[in-house]
Design an enzyme around this catalytic site. Sequence first.
Site, PDB file in Angstrom:
ATOM      1  N   ASN A 138      -3.547  -5.698  -2.037  1.00  0.00           N
ATOM      2  CA  ASN A 138      -3.745  -6.653  -0.939  1.00  0.00           C
ATOM      3  C   ASN A 138      -5.171  -7.209  -0.916  1.00  0.00           C
ATOM      4  O   ASN A 138      -5.677  -7.631   0.126  1.00  0.00           O
ATOM      5  CB  ASN A 138      -3.389  -6.018   0.408  1.00  0.00           C
ATOM      6  CG  ASN A 138      -3.125  -7.065   1.476  1.00  0.00           C
ATOM      7  OD1 ASN A 138      -2.634  -8.164   1.172  1.00  0.00           O
ATOM      8  ND2 ASN A 138      -3.466  -6.756   2.727  1.00  0.00           N
ATOM      9  N   ARG A 139      -5.816  -7.216  -2.070  1.00  0.00           N
ATOM     10  CA  ARG A 139      -7.091  -7.925  -2.250  1.00  0.00           C
ATOM     11  C   ARG A 139      -7.075  -8.736  -3.546  1.00  0.00           C
ATOM     12  O   ARG A 139      -8.061  -9.325  -3.927  1.00  0.00           O
ATOM     13  CB  ARG A 139      -8.271  -6.921  -2.325  1.00  0.00           C
ATOM     14  CG  ARG A 139      -8.469  -6.064  -1.083  1.00  0.00           C
ATOM     15  CD  ARG A 139      -8.942  -6.878   0.119  1.00  0.00           C
ATOM     16  NE  ARG A 139      -9.224  -6.022   1.275  1.00  0.00           N
ATOM     17  CZ  ARG A 139      -8.296  -5.568   2.119  1.00  0.00           C
ATOM     18  NH1 ARG A 139      -7.022  -5.906   1.961  1.00  0.00           N
ATOM     19  NH2 ARG A 139      -8.629  -4.793   3.132  1.00  0.00           N
ATOM     20  N   TYR A 189     -10.296  -7.462  10.797  1.00  0.00           N
ATOM     21  CA  TYR A 189     -11.591  -7.701  10.155  1.00  0.00           C
ATOM     22  C   TYR A 189     -11.387  -8.744   9.076  1.00  0.00           C
ATOM     23  O   TYR A 189     -10.256  -9.091   8.734  1.00  0.00           O
ATOM     24  CB  TYR A 189     -12.184  -6.427   9.562  1.00  0.00           C
ATOM     25  CG  TYR A 189     -11.214  -5.499   8.891  1.00  0.00           C
ATOM     26  CD1 TYR A 189     -10.484  -5.894   7.766  1.00  0.00           C
ATOM     27  CD2 TYR A 189     -11.016  -4.204   9.381  1.00  0.00           C
ATOM     28  CE1 TYR A 189      -9.594  -5.030   7.147  1.00  0.00           C
ATOM     29  CE2 TYR A 189     -10.119  -3.325   8.766  1.00  0.00           C
ATOM     30  CZ  TYR A 189      -9.421  -3.748   7.656  1.00  0.00           C
ATOM     31  OH  TYR A 189      -8.542  -2.891   7.056  1.00  0.00           O
ATOM     32  N   HIS A 235       2.661  -3.637   6.668  1.00  0.00           N
ATOM     33  CA  HIS A 235       1.727  -2.526   6.457  1.00  0.00           C
ATOM     34  C   HIS A 235       1.843  -1.530   7.606  1.00  0.00           C
ATOM     35  O   HIS A 235       2.548  -1.755   8.576  1.00  0.00           O
ATOM     36  CB  HIS A 235       0.281  -3.053   6.445  1.00  0.00           C
ATOM     37  CG  HIS A 235      -0.045  -3.929   5.267  1.00  0.00           C
ATOM     38  ND1 HIS A 235      -0.814  -3.490   4.223  1.00  0.00           N
ATOM     39  CD2 HIS A 235       0.293  -5.206   4.973  1.00  0.00           C
ATOM     40  CE1 HIS A 235      -0.947  -4.453   3.333  1.00  0.00           C
ATOM     41  NE2 HIS A 235      -0.285  -5.520   3.762  1.00  0.00           N
ATOM     42  N   SER A 236       1.106  -0.430   7.498  1.00  0.00           N
ATOM     43  CA  SER A 236       0.875   0.439   8.633  1.00  0.00           C
ATOM     44  C   SER A 236      -0.548   0.982   8.462  1.00  0.00           C
ATOM     45  O   SER A 236      -1.095   0.914   7.361  1.00  0.00           O
ATOM     46  CB  SER A 236       1.883   1.592   8.666  1.00  0.00           C
ATOM     47  OG  SER A 236       1.596   2.558   7.662  1.00  0.00           O
ATOM     48  N   TYR A 237      -1.215   1.536   9.480  1.00  0.00           N
ATOM     49  CA  TYR A 237      -0.740   1.633  10.833  1.00  0.00           C
ATOM     50  C   TYR A 237      -1.737   0.942  11.742  1.00  0.00           C
ATOM     51  O   TYR A 237      -2.827   0.587  11.267  1.00  0.00           O
ATOM     52  CB  TYR A 237      -0.617   3.126  11.233  1.00  0.00           C
ATOM     53  CG  TYR A 237      -1.925   3.899  11.216  1.00  0.00           C
ATOM     54  CD1 TYR A 237      -2.708   4.045  12.373  1.00  0.00           C
ATOM     55  CD2 TYR A 237      -2.413   4.461  10.027  1.00  0.00           C
ATOM     56  CE1 TYR A 237      -3.906   4.756  12.348  1.00  0.00           C
ATOM     57  CE2 TYR A 237      -3.611   5.159  10.006  1.00  0.00           C
ATOM     58  CZ  TYR A 237      -4.347   5.301  11.161  1.00  0.00           C
ATOM     59  OH  TYR A 237      -5.542   5.992  11.123  1.00  0.00           O
ATOM     60  N   ARG A 244      -3.345   4.653  -2.147  1.00  0.00           N
ATOM     61  CA  ARG A 244      -3.150   3.328  -1.541  1.00  0.00           C
ATOM     62  C   ARG A 244      -2.948   2.218  -2.582  1.00  0.00           C
ATOM     63  O   ARG A 244      -2.138   1.310  -2.421  1.00  0.00           O
ATOM     64  CB  ARG A 244      -4.397   3.021  -0.691  1.00  0.00           C
ATOM     65  CG  ARG A 244      -4.616   1.573  -0.307  1.00  0.00           C
ATOM     66  CD  ARG A 244      -6.013   1.448   0.348  1.00  0.00           C
ATOM     67  NE  ARG A 244      -6.431   0.067   0.532  1.00  0.00           N
ATOM     68  CZ  ARG A 244      -6.300  -0.612   1.676  1.00  0.00           C
ATOM     69  NH1 ARG A 244      -5.714  -0.059   2.705  1.00  0.00           N
ATOM     70  NH2 ARG A 244      -6.735  -1.847   1.770  1.00  0.00           N
ATOM     71  N   GLU A 258       1.183  -4.452  11.100  1.00  0.00           N
ATOM     72  CA  GLU A 258       0.717  -3.070  10.966  1.00  0.00           C
ATOM     73  C   GLU A 258       1.611  -2.265  11.895  1.00  0.00           C
ATOM     74  O   GLU A 258       1.522  -2.386  13.113  1.00  0.00           O
ATOM     75  CB  GLU A 258      -0.744  -2.913  11.408  1.00  0.00           C
ATOM     76  CG  GLU A 258      -1.762  -3.672  10.570  1.00  0.00           C
ATOM     77  CD  GLU A 258      -2.107  -2.979   9.255  1.00  0.00           C
ATOM     78  OE1 GLU A 258      -1.649  -1.844   9.030  1.00  0.00           O
ATOM     79  OE2 GLU A 258      -2.824  -3.604   8.446  1.00  0.00           O
ATOM     80  N   HIS A 314       0.869  -1.188   0.000  1.00  0.00           N
ATOM     81  CA  HIS A 314       0.000   0.000   0.000  1.00  0.00           C
ATOM     82  C   HIS A 314       0.897   1.226   0.000  1.00  0.00           C
ATOM     83  O   HIS A 314       1.640   1.462   0.959  1.00  0.00           O
ATOM     84  CB  HIS A 314      -0.924   0.007   1.218  1.00  0.00           C
ATOM     85  CG  HIS A 314      -2.003  -1.031   1.128  1.00  0.00           C
ATOM     86  ND1 HIS A 314      -2.463  -1.720   2.217  1.00  0.00           N
ATOM     87  CD2 HIS A 314      -2.704  -1.480   0.055  1.00  0.00           C
ATOM     88  CE1 HIS A 314      -3.425  -2.560   1.813  1.00  0.00           C
ATOM     89  NE2 HIS A 314      -3.574  -2.433   0.509  1.00  0.00           N
ATOM     90  N   SER A 315       0.827   2.016  -1.072  1.00  0.00           N
ATOM     91  CA  SER A 315       1.881   3.005  -1.308  1.00  0.00           C
ATOM     92  C   SER A 315       1.946   4.126  -0.285  1.00  0.00           C
ATOM     93  O   SER A 315       3.003   4.702  -0.073  1.00  0.00           O
ATOM     94  CB  SER A 315       1.738   3.572  -2.715  1.00  0.00           C
ATOM     95  OG  SER A 315       0.397   3.880  -3.023  1.00  0.00           O
ATOM     96  N   ARG A 316       0.827   4.457   0.369  1.00  0.00           N
ATOM     97  CA  ARG A 316       0.881   5.584   1.297  1.00  0.00           C
ATOM     98  C   ARG A 316       1.497   5.213   2.642  1.00  0.00           C
ATOM     99  O   ARG A 316       1.721   6.081   3.483  1.00  0.00           O
ATOM    100  CB  ARG A 316      -0.524   6.148   1.509  1.00  0.00           C
ATOM    101  CG  ARG A 316      -1.504   5.188   2.169  1.00  0.00           C
ATOM    102  CD  ARG A 316      -2.888   5.814   2.151  1.00  0.00           C
ATOM    103  NE  ARG A 316      -3.935   4.946   2.658  1.00  0.00           N
ATOM    104  CZ  ARG A 316      -5.227   5.281   2.640  1.00  0.00           C
ATOM    105  NH1 ARG A 316      -5.598   6.444   2.156  1.00  0.00           N
ATOM    106  NH2 ARG A 316      -6.137   4.455   3.110  1.00  0.00           N
ATOM    107  N   GLU A 317       1.787   3.928   2.844  1.00  0.00           N
ATOM    108  CA  GLU A 317       2.308   3.484   4.137  1.00  0.00           C
ATOM    109  C   GLU A 317       3.829   3.629   4.163  1.00  0.00           C
ATOM    110  O   GLU A 317       4.584   2.663   4.207  1.00  0.00           O
ATOM    111  CB  GLU A 317       1.821   2.039   4.386  1.00  0.00           C
ATOM    112  CG  GLU A 317       0.289   1.998   4.442  1.00  0.00           C
ATOM    113  CD  GLU A 317      -0.336   0.599   4.354  1.00  0.00           C
ATOM    114  OE1 GLU A 317       0.403  -0.397   4.354  1.00  0.00           O
ATOM    115  OE2 GLU A 317      -1.586   0.528   4.275  1.00  0.00           O
TER     116      GLU A 317
END
Length: 428
Positions: A263-264, A367, A315-317, A246, A389, A188-191
């Site tokens: 990631n899906r 989840y 990943h984060s966060y 993301r 995370e 996920h690029s924004r992490e």
Amino acid sequence: MLGVPRGGGRQILLVFSFMLAAAWGQMNFTGDQVLRVLAKDEEQLSLLRDLEGLKPQKVDFWRGPARPSLPVDMRIPFSELNDIKAYLESHGLAYSVMIKDIQVLLNEEREAMARLRRLERSTSSFSYSSYHTLEEIYSWIDNFVAENSNIVSKIHIGNSFENRSILVLKFSTGGSRRPAIWIDTGIHSREWITHATGIWIAKEIVIEFGKNGLLTNILKAMDIFIELVTNPDGFAFTHSMNRLWRKNKSSRPGIFCNGVDLNRNWKSGFGGNGSNSNPCSETYHGPSPQSEPEVASIVNFITKHGNFKVLISIHSYSQMLMYPYGHSMESVSNEKELHSLAQDAVKALYQVHGIQYIFGSISATLYVASGITVDWAYDNGIKYAFSFELRDTGRYGFLLPATQIVPTAQETWMAILTIMKHALHHPY
Ligand SMILES: [Zn+2]
């Protein structure tokens, strides 16, 4: 509904940050806020889930509705704040403002990067306590591999949708097709904290090899592979245009929205709960399993290698360490072992800087999420599959200040070493 009236001082500030952002060609988030909602029960959670449909592409969940014990964080554009706050209040949903103005944090982040870039240039060094662009990371990789060619090499495993190289670092002391450990960051690029943590860990492996007995033993028996920028197109876009992007950047004829949630997109429970068939959704799973080159190149690489024993996807966060499954509540066959290993890893992490992580299976801790990396790994015979995370729990969210990179990496490294050690002592 339009925005609330603004005061004069605030207006000047708004104009100033707009100019700053415009100078970089970046999307502007002035006045956007991150709201935190603590849902009391399932009914309140579903009211929050409804927001994605009521306000398409307006509500950006940073921590999605999961369970009543976990907060929900959402980024709301300035223009929607009044509407959304009214919705929350009318349904009796209590909220607090976690980030008052996203653009303020973005400006601080940019300024810190520029400051450290000047320092790096004047001293010809690389600062591990700064965030970097894709070009900077790729050139760091080349130098790093050249300087440590006895132990590190670079493998090109494919090309992204926009044709950028997908690179993997291989740490090896010899042998062929040794039992292997996979680590990926930045799917996920924004992490951004995840790429920065991966870079620090790569550096640390080289420094500790030959000095740290455990790591040395691991590298005598196993190879370590690290993919630092798992979503290069998305990452480049977070620097050039939209810091909060993301997904990847794939586009398809006749489809208005870009990007698939990488990631899906994996072939394990693909298309199930916790993924979305709407291309405009942040959790869009894509047209078919492994449709995205960023996912397919990892699948091909790992499958062809055939001897991976550990997979760690970062990943984060939220400060969590999790294991499969994500796509269902079903327990994996070595759940007890994974649970106690996660507990040990989280303990080792805590001992470094006192940061607390929660742990458990993805579906029980966070989840239900379908088509995810670690489920695919587990279903393909990698029984030590974990997903992190990283920091924090929401004070800064994806905009974690660069001053936290090194401490985050240090503690994460201890948790990863714990997992690697277990795999070394439990060959299969
Ligand atoms: Zn993520």
